[in-house]
Design an enzyme around this catalytic site. Structure first.
Site, PDB file in Angstrom:
ATOM      1  N   ASP A 106      -2.103 122.769  89.723  1.00  0.00           N
ATOM      2  CA  ASP A 106      -1.142 123.559  90.482  1.00  0.00           C
ATOM      3  C   ASP A 106      -0.266 124.423  89.576  1.00  0.00           C
ATOM      4  O   ASP A 106       0.610 125.132  90.071  1.00  0.00           O
ATOM      5  CB  ASP A 106      -0.264 122.666  91.367  1.00  0.00           C
ATOM      6  CG  ASP A 106       0.569 121.671  90.567  1.00  0.00           C
ATOM      7  OD1 ASP A 106       0.019 121.055  89.640  1.00  0.00           O
ATOM      8  OD2 ASP A 106       1.763 121.504  90.873  1.00  0.00           O
ATOM      9  N   HIS A 107      -0.523 124.404  88.256  1.00  0.00           N
ATOM     10  CA  HIS A 107       0.327 125.154  87.326  1.00  0.00           C
ATOM     11  C   HIS A 107      -0.406 126.244  86.556  1.00  0.00           C
ATOM     12  O   HIS A 107       0.109 127.355  86.427  1.00  0.00           O
ATOM     13  CB  HIS A 107       0.968 124.183  86.317  1.00  0.00           C
ATOM     14  CG  HIS A 107       2.057 123.359  86.897  1.00  0.00           C
ATOM     15  ND1 HIS A 107       3.392 123.609  86.686  1.00  0.00           N
ATOM     16  CD2 HIS A 107       2.002 122.285  87.717  1.00  0.00           C
ATOM     17  CE1 HIS A 107       4.118 122.729  87.347  1.00  0.00           C
ATOM     18  NE2 HIS A 107       3.295 121.901  87.974  1.00  0.00           N
TER      19      HIS A 107
ATOM     20  N   HIS B 293      -1.938 120.887  84.754  1.00  0.00           N
ATOM     21  CA  HIS B 293      -2.342 120.406  86.065  1.00  0.00           C
ATOM     22  C   HIS B 293      -2.756 121.603  86.928  1.00  0.00           C
ATOM     23  O   HIS B 293      -2.270 122.720  86.735  1.00  0.00           O
ATOM     24  CB  HIS B 293      -1.203 119.625  86.726  1.00  0.00           C
ATOM     25  CG  HIS B 293      -1.157 118.189  86.283  1.00  0.00           C
ATOM     26  ND1 HIS B 293      -0.014 117.442  86.314  1.00  0.00           N
ATOM     27  CD2 HIS B 293      -2.135 117.362  85.803  1.00  0.00           C
ATOM     28  CE1 HIS B 293      -0.272 116.216  85.877  1.00  0.00           C
ATOM     29  NE2 HIS B 293      -1.556 116.154  85.559  1.00  0.00           N
TER      30      HIS B 293
END
Length: 293
Positions: free
Chosen positions: A84-85, A82
């Site tokens: 945000d990772h 994802h």
């Protein structure tokens, strides 16, 4: 989705020591899906591994470099892809010379409408870890644990020397994890939770929310929460005869932040797909669900 519990977090960009081998750096990306933001972890002392380098953000990259200091970086590991990772992995690799290691890249022919974080299409690991494979440095060993469900490529990482498990988004410290089809799979997610219950980890370090010091109890609670949701769905269909996902969400998620209603609908869909696979529900007509006859 469970409501977040009150928690106190350090400011973004500050390396907070959680144990002799673990420091946490909070990225500046708070949202209804990330809570205070994504937490990157720096593991080790003489040399280090960085877990979930987070979004491609110059300030967060600078904070990670400050936390690393003059140490060598043995590996950059991602639990899943994802946005945000994993996008911070390649910029950090260019700065440190470390290889990007961890979950497999993810390619979807049709990723459909999504209420959770979008996938990182540019993630290209130098090495993919499979279940049980290890990465080691001076005084630390990280073991990959396959935990599909939130995403099909999700890994947790066990720090063997401290009995700690970095759980990514599989288990979070502030809310339940979004399971969004077609890539998110409730059947896999429940099996992965059951796998964690059988382990003897001492503590969880999630990518969002505080450390979880009673991990088996917490994982059992998460399983119970999911079983409660599927029970709600079956009772609702028993009363109504036929229903749509928006109708179920309106009844089962009263008072939920409107920004999270889409994610709730995706999780209900994931439950319905799981129940359908077990022969307990079916679609009478497209979008209208009933108990299986």
């Amino acid at each position: 989705m469970a409501e977040p519990a009150p928690q106190t977090f350090e400011e973004t960009g500050v390396a907070m020591r959680l144990s002799p081998l673990v420091r946490r750096v909070l990225a500046p990306n708070p949202s209804p899906f990330t809570f205070h933001g994504t937490q990157s972890y720096v593991v080790g002392e003489a040399d280090v591994a960085v877990i979930d380098p987070g979004p491609a953000d110059d300030d967060h990259l600078a904070a990670l470099m400050a936390a690393i200091g003059d140490r060598s970086v043995a590996a950059i590991l991602c639990t899943h892809t994802h946005r945000d990772h994993s996008p911070g992995a390649r910029p950090l690799s260019l700065k440190t010379g470390a290889r990007v290691i961890g979950c497999a890249p993810l390619t979807l022919d049709d990723d459909g409408p999504r209420a959770d974080a979008a996938f990182d299409p540019d993630y290209m690991p130098d090495r993919v870890l499979t279940d049980g494979e290890q990465i080691a440095g001076q005084g630390w060993t990280l073991t990959a644990l396959a935990t599909p469900g939130h995403t099909s490529n999700h890994l947790c990482f066990a720090l063997e020397e401290e009995g700690a498990l970095f759980t990514g988004d599989h288990v979070m410290g502030w809310s339940t994890s979004v399971v969004s089809p077609p890539d998110g799979d409730m059947t896999d997610y429940l099996a992965s939770l059951e796998r964690l219950v059988r382990r003897d980890d001492r503590i969880y370090y999630p990518a969002h929310g505080d450390p979880i010091p009673d991990p088996q109890r917490f994982a059992r609670h998460m399983l119970g929460h999911r079983r409660m949701r599927e029970g709600q769905i079956r009772r609702f269909l028993d009363r109504q005869g036929s229903s749509t996902i928006p109708e179920m969400v309106a009844t089962m998620y009263v008072g939920l932040d409107p920004k999270l209603l889409g994610a709730a609908g995706r999780s209900v869909l994931a439950h319905l797909i799981d129940l359908d696979g077990r022969g307990l529900v079916e679609q009478a007509t497209p979008g209208h669900w009933v108990l299986a006859s």
